[in-house]
Design a protein around this motif. Structure first.
Motif, short mmCIF file in Angstrom:
data_model
loop_
_atom_site.label_atom_id
_atom_site.label_comp_id
_atom_site.label_asym_id
_atom_site.label_seq_id
_atom_site.Cartn_x
_atom_site.Cartn_y
_atom_site.Cartn_z
N PRO A 140 -7.91 -5.33 -53.04
CA PRO A 140 -7.03 -4.50 -52.20
C PRO A 140 -6.30 -5.35 -51.18
CG PRO A 140 -9.33 -4.19 -51.59
CD PRO A 140 -9.33 -4.99 -52.86
N GLN A 141 -5.16 -4.90 -50.75
CA GLN A 141 -4.36 -5.65 -49.79
C GLN A 141 -5.15 -5.87 -48.51
OE1 GLN A 141 -0.59 -3.88 -48.98
NE2 GLN A 141 0.16 -5.56 -47.73
N THR A 142 -5.20 -7.12 -48.07
CA THR A 142 -5.96 -7.44 -46.87
C THR A 142 -5.27 -6.87 -45.64
OG1 THR A 142 -4.78 -9.55 -46.67
CG2 THR A 142 -6.87 -9.57 -47.86
N GLN A 143 -6.08 -6.50 -44.66
CA GLN A 143 -5.55 -5.95 -43.43
C GLN A 143 -5.90 -6.89 -42.28
OE1 GLN A 143 -6.35 -1.87 -42.80
NE2 GLN A 143 -5.70 -1.31 -44.86
N ASN A 144 -5.04 -6.94 -41.31
CA ASN A 144 -5.29 -7.80 -40.16
C ASN A 144 -6.56 -7.38 -39.43
OD1 ASN A 144 -2.95 -9.37 -40.46
ND2 ASN A 144 -1.71 -7.87 -39.36
N HIS A 145 -7.24 -8.39 -38.88
CA HIS A 145 -8.40 -8.06 -38.06
C HIS A 145 -7.94 -7.21 -36.88
CE1 HIS A 145 -11.13 -10.89 -40.08
NE2 HIS A 145 -10.08 -11.68 -40.19
N PRO A 146 -8.73 -6.19 -36.52
CA PRO A 146 -8.35 -5.37 -35.37
C PRO A 146 -8.09 -6.24 -34.14
CG PRO A 146 -10.21 -4.39 -36.53
CD PRO A 146 -9.99 -5.75 -37.14
N HIS A 147 -7.00 -6.00 -33.45
CA HIS A 147 -6.65 -6.80 -32.29
C HIS A 147 -5.94 -5.92 -31.27
CE1 HIS A 147 -3.17 -6.83 -34.98
NE2 HIS A 147 -2.41 -6.96 -33.90
N LEU A 148 -5.80 -6.45 -30.06
CA LEU A 148 -5.19 -5.70 -28.97
C LEU A 148 -3.83 -6.29 -28.61
CD1 LEU A 148 -8.29 -5.35 -26.60
CD2 LEU A 148 -7.49 -3.74 -28.34
N HIS A 149 -2.98 -5.44 -28.07
CA HIS A 149 -1.69 -5.88 -27.54
C HIS A 149 -1.77 -5.91 -26.01
CE1 HIS A 149 0.30 -5.82 -31.42
NE2 HIS A 149 -0.32 -4.69 -31.68
N GLU A 150 -0.80 -6.51 -25.39
CA GLU A 150 -0.86 -6.75 -23.94
C GLU A 150 -1.17 -5.50 -23.11
OE1 GLU A 150 2.03 -8.40 -20.39
OE2 GLU A 150 2.10 -9.40 -22.34
N PRO A 151 -0.54 -4.35 -23.35
CA PRO A 151 -0.84 -3.17 -22.52
C PRO A 151 -2.30 -2.73 -22.59
CG PRO A 151 1.21 -2.85 -23.72
CD PRO A 151 0.55 -4.07 -24.30
N GLU A 152 -3.00 -3.10 -23.67
CA GLU A 152 -4.39 -2.69 -23.83
C GLU A 152 -5.37 -3.66 -23.20
OE1 GLU A 152 -4.68 -0.78 -28.16
OE2 GLU A 152 -3.59 -2.69 -28.19
N LEU A 153 -4.91 -4.84 -22.81
CA LEU A 153 -5.82 -5.88 -22.34
C LEU A 153 -6.47 -5.60 -20.97
CD1 LEU A 153 -3.94 -9.06 -23.60
CD2 LEU A 153 -6.14 -8.17 -24.39
N ALA A 261 -18.72 -2.73 -25.60
CA ALA A 261 -17.75 -2.58 -24.51
C ALA A 261 -16.80 -1.42 -24.77
CB ALA A 261 -16.96 -3.88 -24.32
N GLY A 262 -16.98 -0.77 -25.93
CA GLY A 262 -16.15 0.39 -26.25
C GLY A 262 -14.98 0.07 -27.16
N TYR A 263 -15.01 -1.09 -27.83
CA TYR A 263 -13.87 -1.51 -28.64
C TYR A 263 -14.22 -1.70 -30.12
CZ TYR A 263 -10.95 -1.67 -24.59
OH TYR A 263 -10.22 -1.28 -23.48
N LYS A 264 -15.19 -0.94 -30.59
CA LYS A 264 -15.52 -0.97 -32.01
C LYS A 264 -14.32 -0.47 -32.82
CE LYS A 264 -18.92 0.60 -35.40
NZ LYS A 264 -20.17 1.37 -35.63
N GLY A 265 -13.93 -1.25 -33.81
CA GLY A 265 -12.79 -0.88 -34.64
C GLY A 265 -11.45 -1.17 -34.00
N LYS A 266 -11.45 -1.59 -32.73
CA LYS A 266 -10.21 -1.90 -32.03
C LYS A 266 -9.98 -3.40 -31.87
CE LYS A 266 -10.64 2.31 -29.22
NZ LYS A 266 -10.76 2.82 -27.83
N LEU A 267 -11.09 -4.16 -31.81
CA LEU A 267 -10.98 -5.60 -31.62
C LEU A 267 -12.20 -6.28 -32.22
CD1 LEU A 267 -9.52 -8.06 -30.29
CD2 LEU A 267 -10.98 -7.68 -28.28
N SER A 272 -9.16 -11.52 -31.84
CA SER A 272 -8.70 -12.03 -30.55
C SER A 272 -7.74 -13.21 -30.73
CB SER A 272 -9.89 -12.45 -29.68
OG SER A 272 -10.58 -13.55 -30.26
N ARG A 273 -7.84 -13.91 -31.87
CA ARG A 273 -6.89 -15.00 -32.17
C ARG A 273 -5.50 -14.41 -32.40
NH1 ARG A 273 -8.37 -19.81 -34.36
NH2 ARG A 273 -7.25 -19.52 -36.34
N HIS A 274 -5.46 -13.27 -33.08
CA HIS A 274 -4.18 -12.59 -33.31
C HIS A 274 -3.60 -12.12 -31.97
CE1 HIS A 274 -1.81 -10.00 -36.35
NE2 HIS A 274 -1.13 -10.07 -35.22
N THR A 275 -4.47 -11.61 -31.10
CA THR A 275 -4.02 -11.18 -29.77
C THR A 275 -3.40 -12.34 -29.00
OG1 THR A 275 -5.65 -9.39 -29.61
CG2 THR A 275 -4.79 -10.29 -27.54
N ALA A 276 -4.09 -13.50 -28.99
CA ALA A 276 -3.60 -14.67 -28.27
C ALA A 276 -2.28 -15.15 -28.85
CB ALA A 276 -4.64 -15.79 -28.31
#
Length: 347
Positions: A140-153, A261-267, A272-276
């Motif tokens: 199946p098509q790979t999906q990006n690891h869950p990561h955060l964008h700046e407003p969520e940091l 920390a409350g970020y299961k499935g979100k990060l 975090s490498r994708h976020t950076a």
């Protein structure tokens, strides 16, 4: 007859008569001829050669796991020449059935190599694993690891600061975040690789996918955390030793901290490498600096001689990144954003 010609039978009979006249036990010779090399013997020979080649520990672990968990239980005891294509196909399908698409692809390549080596050694004549790619299921098509964008940091960073996880584990998470390093590299980091005075972590080539040293600047924020960690684990080999039979921190532990920390499935740690990468590029940092920090190095001769390229720029960039995360955590102002924009090295 007809598989053995009369001429061949006479020659074999003459050979055996000579052996008997020299005192050889023909029954023992016959029994030995019946012993045929097994897939397990061929696989262990192949694996020992891979170890001798000095492959990366991670690659060797994958090979060993594929042998012990998949290949050997299925066909290990069988003679090489009796292993069928159907059995190889069934083995591949079983691995695919549990969703291990990467391992399925690797395993069929490794089986192919095992049989090819055995053919070259005269242990068998056919390679039943040679065409498995034609019946392999499409992953199946790979999906990006869950990561955060700046407003969520900001919310995430404050949640992480309230974590009650064990100190070494928290430091591991911050080291992943502030260096944009692969979680596996951080988990296996050794004290001999870290120079806290120079604020530099040198990952030796054998640990890296590209088999060359990778230099990782350590921002100011990490140094006191690592000095405190040194008081706890500094007498051992690893920064983040494991418990019981694990040499280092479990690969699930990092993501467990983020989940708590409350970020299961979100990060995830890898996310975090994708976020950076996203944040740095959005703020104008050159792609070359970011890619080198992530150890996404170029191919060919340029990559071979490039182990320290952009090091000073990356030191500035990762200090900027750590400072920017601090500013986001406390609440960044418009003036702060202007000041940070002036610090970006664009050339």
């Amino acid at each position: 007859y007809p598989e053995v010609s009369g001429k061949s039978a006479r020659e074999e009979a003459e050979r055996l008569r000579k052996l008997a006249s020299d005192g050889a036990d023909l029954k023992t010779i016959k029994d030995q001829a019946k012993v045929k090399p097994t897939f397990k013997e061929a696989a262990e020979d192949w694996y020992s050669r891979k170890v001798a080649e000095g492959l990366a520990p991670k690659t060797l672990r994958l090979m060993r796991d594929a042998l012990d968990k998949d290949m050997l239980p299925a066909i290990g005891s069988k003679a090489l020449e009796s292993v069928t294509r159907a059995e190889c196909t069934q083995l591949q399908s079983k691995i695919e059935g549990r969703g291990a698409w990467h391992i399925a692809k690797k395993a069929r390549g490794w089986m192919n190599q095992i049989f090819s080596l055995a053919i070259a050694q005269g242990k068998c004549d056919l390679n039943p694993a040679s065409e498995l790619r034609h019946v392999a299921k499409k992953a199946p098509q790979t999906q990006n690891h869950p990561h955060l964008h700046e407003p969520e940091l900001p919310d995430f960073l404050n949640a992480l600061s309230r974590s009650n996880s064990m100190y070494p584990t928290r430091v591991a998470v911050y080291m992943i975040l502030l260096t944009a390093s692969r979680p596996g590299m951080v988990r296996w980091a050794e004290w001999s690789e870290v120079d806290l005075d120079e604020q530099m972590w040198t990952i030796p080539g054998p640990k890296m996918k590209k088999r060359r040293d990778h230099l990782v600047p350590l921002p100011d924020q990490l140094i006191p955390l690592l000095r405190n960690l040194e008081e706890i684990t500094g007498r051992g080999r690893y920064l983040y030793p494991g418990v019981k039979s694990n040499a280092v921190l479990s690969h699930t532990t990092v993501n467990a901290v983020l989940s708590n920390a409350g970020y299961k499935g979100k990060l995830t740690g890898h996310g975090s490498r994708h976020t950076a990468s996203t944040l740095l590029r959005e703020h104008g940092w050159r792609k070359d600096y970011v890619e080198m920090q992530l150890s996404h190095v170029e191919q060919g001769v340029a990559g071979v001689y490039n182990k320290a390229q952009y090091l000073k720029q990356r030191q500035v960039m990762m200090q900027w990144y750590s400072d920017y995360l601090d500013a986001l955590k406390r609440g960044i102002s418009e003036q702060d954003k202007e000041d940070f924009a002036k610090r970006v090295i664009k050339g």
